[in-house]
Design an enzyme around this catalytic site. Structure first.
Site, PDB file in Angstrom:
ATOM      1  N   CYS A   1      49.060  40.801  37.555  1.00 44.46           N
ATOM      2  CA  CYS A   1      47.777  40.694  38.265  1.00 44.46           C
ATOM      3  C   CYS A   1      46.891  39.605  37.681  1.00 44.46           C
ATOM      4  O   CYS A   1      46.093  38.995  38.391  1.00 44.46           O
ATOM      5  CB  CYS A   1      47.047  42.038  38.244  1.00 44.46           C
ATOM      6  SG  CYS A   1      46.827  42.733  36.586  1.00 44.46           S
TER       7      CYS A   1
ATOM      8  N   HIS B   1      39.740  40.701  38.932  1.00 43.32           N
ATOM      9  CA  HIS B   1      39.982  39.864  37.761  1.00 43.32           C
ATOM     10  C   HIS B   1      39.388  38.477  38.018  1.00 43.32           C
ATOM     11  O   HIS B   1      39.718  37.827  39.014  1.00 43.32           O
ATOM     12  CB  HIS B   1      41.484  39.724  37.497  1.00 43.32           C
ATOM     13  CG  HIS B   1      42.134  40.940  36.920  1.00 43.32           C
ATOM     14  ND1 HIS B   1      41.452  42.093  36.609  1.00 43.32           N
ATOM     15  CD2 HIS B   1      43.448  41.170  36.594  1.00 43.32           C
ATOM     16  CE1 HIS B   1      42.298  42.990  36.110  1.00 43.32           C
ATOM     17  NE2 HIS B   1      43.511  42.453  36.100  1.00 43.32           N
TER      18      HIS B   1
END
Length: 361
Positions: free
Chosen positions: A158, A251
């Site tokens: 990710c 993120h």
């Protein structure tokens, strides 16, 4: 698609498993018919097994509540009920390698969110907009496994989703050096603030194994197929720091970059906003219409405003500007449990289906 493909979720009770369940509700191609988890959950209904640990913002889909959880280790039985599986099991790396290969050898394709097979030479690790051509190694993998339709495909970590797409979009300018700091949400650790209260108002400057993945996995995504294996790219050289921050989802990456050729800011933005790949060309159900968008405002992208761009499947870039030491610097943002985890795997499965690698048993 005339008849939906039957899908199983391995590790269905964990956070990524739950995200798979929620993303696949009303999917036009796929239907969740089997949920599998650890022996302690087996025999319970999915609703009972998850109990008060449902971590999604949306309610648990009615269609899965009464499904009886199967033992993920009962490979033959689970495989007999499905056309393919998504893997989000919580085991050691060696255990994951073994169980995913066991499922593949039952002639059941495995699309994995796990890291165990990301460096297996003949297992494609794919961001479908960037390197769908890496699926071409699957026939060689099948020869090794002795299968006709069973194989493993994985999606990358990710942490790389908020900057690796830019490296692909800017390939013609020759990215050669990249310095990244990622600011990673707590859901990346499978947590919410309820079960990780010490993260409130806190920053932890270490995420185990994450910096190595963030430096190396983009090179495999940007690599090439050679003699039935994926050979990673040599450039750009990437160095990374990964920091856990008090954010639930999303993120963020702060990136500095040097190029072999010297593009203008306008050229870089044009390449970002026009970048597309197989998912857009094939009109895949989960594909963002625009994979990467550029935001002109000085204070964007922001998690609260931008993390759900394109239903969490798009990447937002901003603050691209020249730097005093590097050629350029920018900020990237991606949704870590949608594009970065379950959603990225669903898009891989859609691409594999469109290319004929996944079909009804």
């Amino acid at each position: 698609m005339e008849q939906k493909l039957r899908v199983g979720i391995l590790g269905a009770t964990g956070m990524v498993g739950q995200r798979f369940i929620s993303l696949l509700e009303n999917h036009p191609w796929f239907e969740v018919v089997t949920v599998a988890a650890s022996p302690r959950s087996a025999g319970k209904t999915y609703e009972e097994a998850v109990g008060g640990r449902w971590k999604m913002d949306t309610p648990m889909p009615e269609a899965v509540k009464k499904l009886v959880v199967l033992n993920v280790n009962d490979v033959e039985h689970v495989a007999s009920t499905v056309d393919f599986v998504f893997s989000a099991v919580d085991m050691s790396k060696e255990e994951i390698k073994a169980i995913e290969e066991a499922y593949a050898k039952t002639e059941t394709p495995v699309v994995s969110n796990n890291s165990a097979h990301r460096w297996t030479p003949d297992v494609p690790m794919v961001v479908p907009e960037i390197n769908a051509a890496h699926f071409d190694v699957i026939p060689d993998q099948k020869k090794r496994l002795g299968t006709t339709r069973g194989f493993i495909a994985v999606k990358p970590n990710c942490s790389i989703q908020s900057y690796a797409p830019c490296l692909a979009a800017w390939k013609e300018f020759g990215p050669k050096e990249v310095v990244v700091t990622t600011y990673q949400a707590i859901s990346g650790a499978g947590k919410t603030f309820k079960d990780w209260p010490e993260m409130v108002g806190n920053i932890i400057p270490f995420i185990g194994g994450e910096e190595e993945k963030s430096e190396q996995e983009p090179l495999r995504v940007l690599g090439r197929v050679e003699n039935g294996q994926i050979v990673k790219a040599e450039l750009p050289k990437i160095t990374c720091q990964c920091v856990r921050v008090p954010v639930l989802n999303g993120h963020t990456a702060a990136v500095f970059i040097n190029f072999e050729k010297k593009p203008t800011k306008e050229q870089l933005i044009e390449k970002l906003v026009n970048f597309k790949g197989f998912p857009q060309e094939a009109g895949l159900p989960s594909a963002p219409a625009q994979f990467i968008r550029y935001l002109e405002e000085d204070d964007r992208p922001q998690v609260t405003q931008d993390v759900d761009y394109e239903n969490g499947m798009g990447v937002s870039i901003g603050r691209l500007r020249e730097d005093s030491m590097y050629d350029f610097k920018f900020i990237g943002l991606s949704h870590n449990t949608v594009r970065g985890a379950a959603g990225g795997a669903v898009l891989c499965a859609e691409a594999l289906t469109a290319k004929g690698y996944i079909e009804k048993k």
